[in-house]
Design a protein around this motif. Structure first.
Motif, mmCIF file in Angstrom:
data_model
loop_
_atom_site.group_PDB
_atom_site.id
_atom_site.type_symbol
_atom_site.label_atom_id
_atom_site.label_comp_id
_atom_site.label_asym_id
_atom_site.label_seq_id
_atom_site.Cartn_x
_atom_site.Cartn_y
_atom_site.Cartn_z
ATOM 1 N N TRP A 174 61.090 -16.590 31.442
ATOM 2 C CA TRP A 174 60.971 -15.614 32.524
ATOM 3 C C TRP A 174 62.313 -14.925 32.781
ATOM 4 N N VAL A 175 63.370 -15.724 32.958
ATOM 5 C CA VAL A 175 64.682 -15.137 33.242
ATOM 6 C C VAL A 175 65.195 -14.353 32.045
ATOM 7 N N GLY A 176 65.043 -14.924 30.835
ATOM 8 C CA GLY A 176 65.498 -14.214 29.651
ATOM 9 C C GLY A 176 64.798 -12.880 29.483
ATOM 10 N N GLY A 177 63.469 -12.881 29.638
ATOM 11 C CA GLY A 177 62.734 -11.627 29.529
ATOM 12 C C GLY A 177 63.102 -10.630 30.605
ATOM 13 N N SER A 178 63.305 -11.117 31.838
ATOM 14 C CA SER A 178 63.686 -10.223 32.941
ATOM 15 C C SER A 178 65.035 -9.574 32.675
ATOM 16 N N ILE A 179 65.993 -10.377 32.206
ATOM 17 C CA ILE A 179 67.323 -9.839 31.909
ATOM 18 C C ILE A 179 67.237 -8.773 30.827
ATOM 19 N N LEU A 180 66.440 -9.035 29.805
ATOM 20 C CA LEU A 180 66.330 -8.080 28.700
ATOM 21 C C LEU A 180 65.669 -6.774 29.141
ATOM 22 N N THR A 181 64.592 -6.852 29.911
ATOM 23 C CA THR A 181 63.923 -5.616 30.331
ATOM 24 C C THR A 181 64.804 -4.803 31.284
ATOM 25 N N HIS A 182 65.495 -5.484 32.208
ATOM 26 C CA HIS A 182 66.399 -4.759 33.096
ATOM 27 C C HIS A 182 67.558 -4.143 32.307
ATOM 28 N N GLY A 183 68.089 -4.897 31.345
ATOM 29 C CA GLY A 183 69.184 -4.372 30.542
ATOM 30 C C GLY A 183 68.769 -3.168 29.719
ATOM 31 N N LEU A 184 67.580 -3.236 29.141
ATOM 32 C CA LEU A 184 67.087 -2.101 28.368
ATOM 33 C C LEU A 184 66.928 -0.865 29.251
ATOM 34 N N GLU A 185 66.487 -1.068 30.479
ATOM 35 C CA GLU A 185 66.363 0.063 31.401
ATOM 36 C C GLU A 185 67.729 0.682 31.676
ATOM 37 N N VAL A 186 68.731 -0.171 31.932
ATOM 38 C CA VAL A 186 70.084 0.336 32.209
ATOM 39 C C VAL A 186 70.636 1.084 31.000
ATOM 40 N N LEU A 187 70.318 0.597 29.798
ATOM 41 C CA LEU A 187 70.843 1.209 28.581
ATOM 42 C C LEU A 187 70.022 2.411 28.106
ATOM 43 N N GLY A 188 68.982 2.774 28.859
ATOM 44 C CA GLY A 188 68.270 4.007 28.550
ATOM 45 C C GLY A 188 66.905 3.860 27.924
ATOM 46 N N TRP A 189 66.352 2.626 27.881
ATOM 47 C CA TRP A 189 64.987 2.444 27.379
ATOM 48 C C TRP A 189 64.165 1.748 28.457
#
Length: 321
Positions: free
Chosen positions: A240-255
């Protein structure tokens, strides 16, 4: 007399300012610490495994050694590194968070894969085959502290990203409070968990009431189930935490597609649920989707982690030792 009163007024003002600063630090630390809940659950679920197989009298000393190593990791290495990173290269925070998210997703997916397709682990078997208990204890403690370093780095980075801009001293104090508080909570809980069966045995043998004896027997019988539950909760928290971090990070990086899609589905699910369950439904749907995303990424990472990253880290660890 007027000078004394003025001095007392100044002292009172300083005291109020100090109290407000303490309140601010506590509030910042609580807000930042709450963001790390998933990693903390995983840390508490993983650590009891490191004392498995040792004599009962060695359990608490081993946990204390790991606790001291964890505090050193957080306060001496990671806290200054996090502050320097935030001051001089804040653009690196998101990529580093995502690396931690990849690690958590990989660890969680590997546990799921191992449970679905049990297989031998030569590293674990080699560890258990060590004949000298003192050497085995030292090996386990070093391994636990290395694992703690990765989880602590994720905790400190998540906490730092959750802190409002408040000046170097305030940020350092808040991070220190998070570090000490989380370490005490995690390893205090671990110590209680690993000694629970001993407490149960004592109650079963020495309690003066039937209720006390029954409680002791229940603790002894229930500990294997509790450990299994902790393992499951820890794995779910990692994904859960790993997936949340990845989706938020992708949003910040433009995806923003994964984060936006999951947020839309969670909002729709909350709207369809009864009003008193709406908040929980939205959170549960979001956590489930992020967990599945973390699982998918982690499963894709297993060949890379086991064949490239794992051997490289093991070789580095041997050189460091």
């Amino acid at each position: 007399m007027s000078g004394l009163l003025a001095l007392l007024d100044d002292v009172a003002a300083i005291a109020k300012l100090a109290a407000a600063s303490v309140d601010d630090i506590a509030g910042m630390a609580a807000k930042a610490g709450s963001k790390t809940a998933g990693v903390v659950i995983d840390d508490a679920a993983v650590t009891p495994n490191y004392v498995h197989g040792f004599a009962a009298r060695r359990e608490l000393p081993i946990i204390w050694k790991i606790t001291k190593g964890s505090l050193f990791n957080k306060l001496v290495i990671l806290l200054p590194a996090a502050l320097a990173l935030n001051a001089f290269a804040p653009w690196l925070v998101t990529p580093l968070l995502m690396l931690g998210g990849l690690y958590l997703s990989f660890e969680g997916a590997e546990k799921v894969f191992h449970r679905l397709f049990p297989h031998r682990d030569p590293h674990v078997e080699k560890d258990l085959a060590v004949g000298d208990p003192a050497h085995l204890e030292e090996t386990r403690v070093r391994g636990a502290i290395k694992t703690d370093f990765i989880l602590s780095a994720e905790i400190m980075t998540i906490a730092l990203s959750a802190l409002p801009a408040a000046g170097l001293a305030m940020e350092a104090a808040a991070l220190a409070v998070v570090a000490v508080g989380i370490t005490a909570a995690v390893y205090g809980s671990v110590a209680l968990i690993v000694k629970m069966d001993d407490i149960g045995l004592y109650l079963a043998a020495n309690a003066r009431t039937a209720a006390g004896v029954a409680l002791g027997r229940g603790l002894v019988k229930g500990m294997p189930r509790l450990m299994a539950l902790l393992s499951t909760v820890g794995t779910a928290a990692m994904l859960w935490v790993g997936g949340s971090i990845l989706t938020h990070g992708l949003e910040v990086l433009g995806w923003p597609l994964p984060y936006g899609t999951f947020h839309h589905l969670a909002t729709a699910g909350a709207g369809a649920a009864p009003e008193r369950l709406a908040a929980f439904a939205g959170w549960a749907i979001g956590a489930l989707l992020n967990g599945l995303f973390g699982l998918a990424v982690g499963l894709a990472m297993i060949p890379v982690g086991t064949r490239l990253v794992g051997p490289a880290l093991a070789a580095f660890g041997r050189r460091a030792d």
